[in-house]
Design an enzyme around this catalytic site. Sequence first.
Site, PDB file in Angstrom:
ATOM      1  N   ASP A   1       0.789  -1.604   0.303  1.00  0.00           N
ATOM      2  CA  ASP A   1       0.018   0.118   0.488  1.00  0.00           C
ATOM      3  C   ASP A   1       0.714   1.328  -0.463  1.00  0.00           C
ATOM      4  O   ASP A   1       0.368   2.236   0.059  1.00  0.00           O
ATOM      5  CB  ASP A   1      -0.646  -0.337   1.177  1.00  0.00           C
TER       6      ASP A   1
ATOM      7  N   ASP B   1      -2.903   5.327  -3.400  1.00  0.00           N
ATOM      8  CA  ASP B   1      -1.923   3.691  -1.967  1.00  0.00           C
ATOM      9  C   ASP B   1      -1.306   3.747  -3.384  1.00  0.00           C
ATOM     10  O   ASP B   1      -1.399   3.613  -4.152  1.00  0.00           O
ATOM     11  CB  ASP B   1      -3.363   2.931  -1.712  1.00  0.00           C
TER      12      ASP B   1
ATOM     13  N   HIS C   1      -7.766  -0.095  -3.891  1.00  0.00           N
ATOM     14  CA  HIS C   1      -6.337  -1.503  -4.685  1.00  0.00           C
ATOM     15  C   HIS C   1      -7.339  -2.229  -5.209  1.00  0.00           C
ATOM     16  O   HIS C   1      -7.641  -2.937  -5.171  1.00  0.00           O
ATOM     17  CB  HIS C   1      -5.738  -1.533  -2.998  1.00  0.00           C
TER      18      HIS C   1
ATOM     19  N   CYS D   1      -0.369  -8.080  -1.332  1.00  0.00           N
ATOM     20  CA  CYS D   1      -0.368  -6.431   0.385  1.00  0.00           C
ATOM     21  C   CYS D   1       0.781  -6.965   0.953  1.00  0.00           C
ATOM     22  O   CYS D   1       1.199  -5.609   1.023  1.00  0.00           O
ATOM     23  CB  CYS D   1      -1.714  -7.056   0.176  1.00  0.00           C
TER      24      CYS D   1
ATOM     25  N   ASP E   1      -5.670  -4.827  -6.360  1.00  0.00           N
ATOM     26  CA  ASP E   1      -4.611  -6.452  -6.180  1.00  0.00           C
ATOM     27  C   ASP E   1      -6.006  -7.289  -5.613  1.00  0.00           C
ATOM     28  O   ASP E   1      -5.239  -8.619  -5.744  1.00  0.00           O
ATOM     29  CB  ASP E   1      -3.472  -6.237  -5.895  1.00  0.00           C
TER      30      ASP E   1
HETATM   31  O1  DAV Z   1     -11.514  -6.582  -1.712  1.00  0.00           O
HETATM   32  O2  DAV Z   1     -11.337  -5.087   0.301  1.00  0.00           O
HETATM   33  C1  DAV Z   1      -8.522  -6.053  -0.369  1.00  0.00           C
HETATM   34  C2  DAV Z   1      -7.372  -5.323  -1.200  1.00  0.00           C
HETATM   35  C3  DAV Z   1      -6.338  -4.940  -0.360  1.00  0.00           C
HETATM   36  N1  DAV Z   1      -5.273  -4.187  -0.788  1.00  0.00           N
HETATM   37  C4  DAV Z   1     -10.652  -6.415  -0.865  1.00  0.00           C
HETATM   38  C5  DAV Z   1      -9.417  -5.214  -1.634  1.00  0.00           C
END
Ligand code: DAV
Length: 375
Positions: A107, A195, A244, A350, A246
Amino acid sequence: MTKIVNSWNDFDPLKHVIVGRADNSVIPPEEPASSEKVPVDSEMRGMWGPRPLESVEKANEQLDNYAKILEQHGVKVDRPTPLQWNQHIKTPDFSIDSGMTQMPPRDILLTIGNEIISSANAFRSRYFEYLAYWPLMNQYFDEDPEFLWTQAPRPRLTDKSYKHNYYDESISIEERLERTANLDFVTTEVEPMWDAADVMRMGKDLFIQHGLTTNRKAMEWFKRYYPDLRVHSVNFPGDPYPIHIDATFVPLRPGLIINNPNRKLPQEQRKIFESNDWEIVDAAEPAHTEPPPLCYSSVWLSMNCLVIDHKTVAVEASEVHQMEQMDKLGMNVIPVPLRDAYAFGGGMHCATADVYREGGCEDYFSNQIADPTLV
Ligand code: DAV
């Protein structure tokens, strides 16, 4: 001459990576950016403070083991230096009762070629998270004469950075989905905020998710900062809490991306991929119906994998459907138990940040069409 830092994408052979740590992690108090992220029915609403020590120890055990498995596959692993996050943070513009963690380095750190940029996070509680990586940045700076150590313009995060009365207890999931599909997020456009985990790196192209944690002004910043790269703004209707890229849109090798079937890239935004022979396939369903306790992220951490090279991928060990799909897509799977670390900020991808991957800045999208994502 020692070369330490180099990475242009998420799939070329990985040789050096940072793996986060859970020590001293805090569930931060609600703030303008996070009140949108914490789902209304979440047990975490209104709750903050240091995470239970037992959960920290369990997460660290799995993170340490993840580091060991990566080392067994020839990847050098570095770890951040924990800070005490359970302390008040104050700047001239805001104050908040605690910080958060140094678990998801993804992040915070964005590696582009020989440069690592610390991000401009929209969460006030994450304002000083970059400090946990400073000893490593300093070390890379001493050892690698070409390493560019960069800090993105720091957002002020005053009240002007957020829409007020945006959040309302009574808002339904349908309204939420409508807002996010219309690119209406809690963050404003007064300053660039982003981020690092919203940025998908693909050599000459950066695909950046416009969502709760990254705004349009950030894309404009990237465009000016990297005049030789093409910056694309993408968004994924169907995600009520877009944060995010990813767990939504994950490249496995040149030409192949898995996309969250509940958060599909809109048709007109697919053209740039289709006209350059990239295949976008639906990711497998998660193995779990609920995230683990005290977790911000969704069950789609199932697809948040770490690609080691074009034929090898690390997947969370309980994600049986995702592992099976990887196998069908021709990838060798390294199963890694990491579910106990999810609550600390995410999954396999992550929990890491790239330091070195082989390969250079390729042009995977040389067939430039009329592309509505281009910033
Ligand atoms: O689907 O909650 C989580 C991504 C965390 N870097 C989600 C995204």
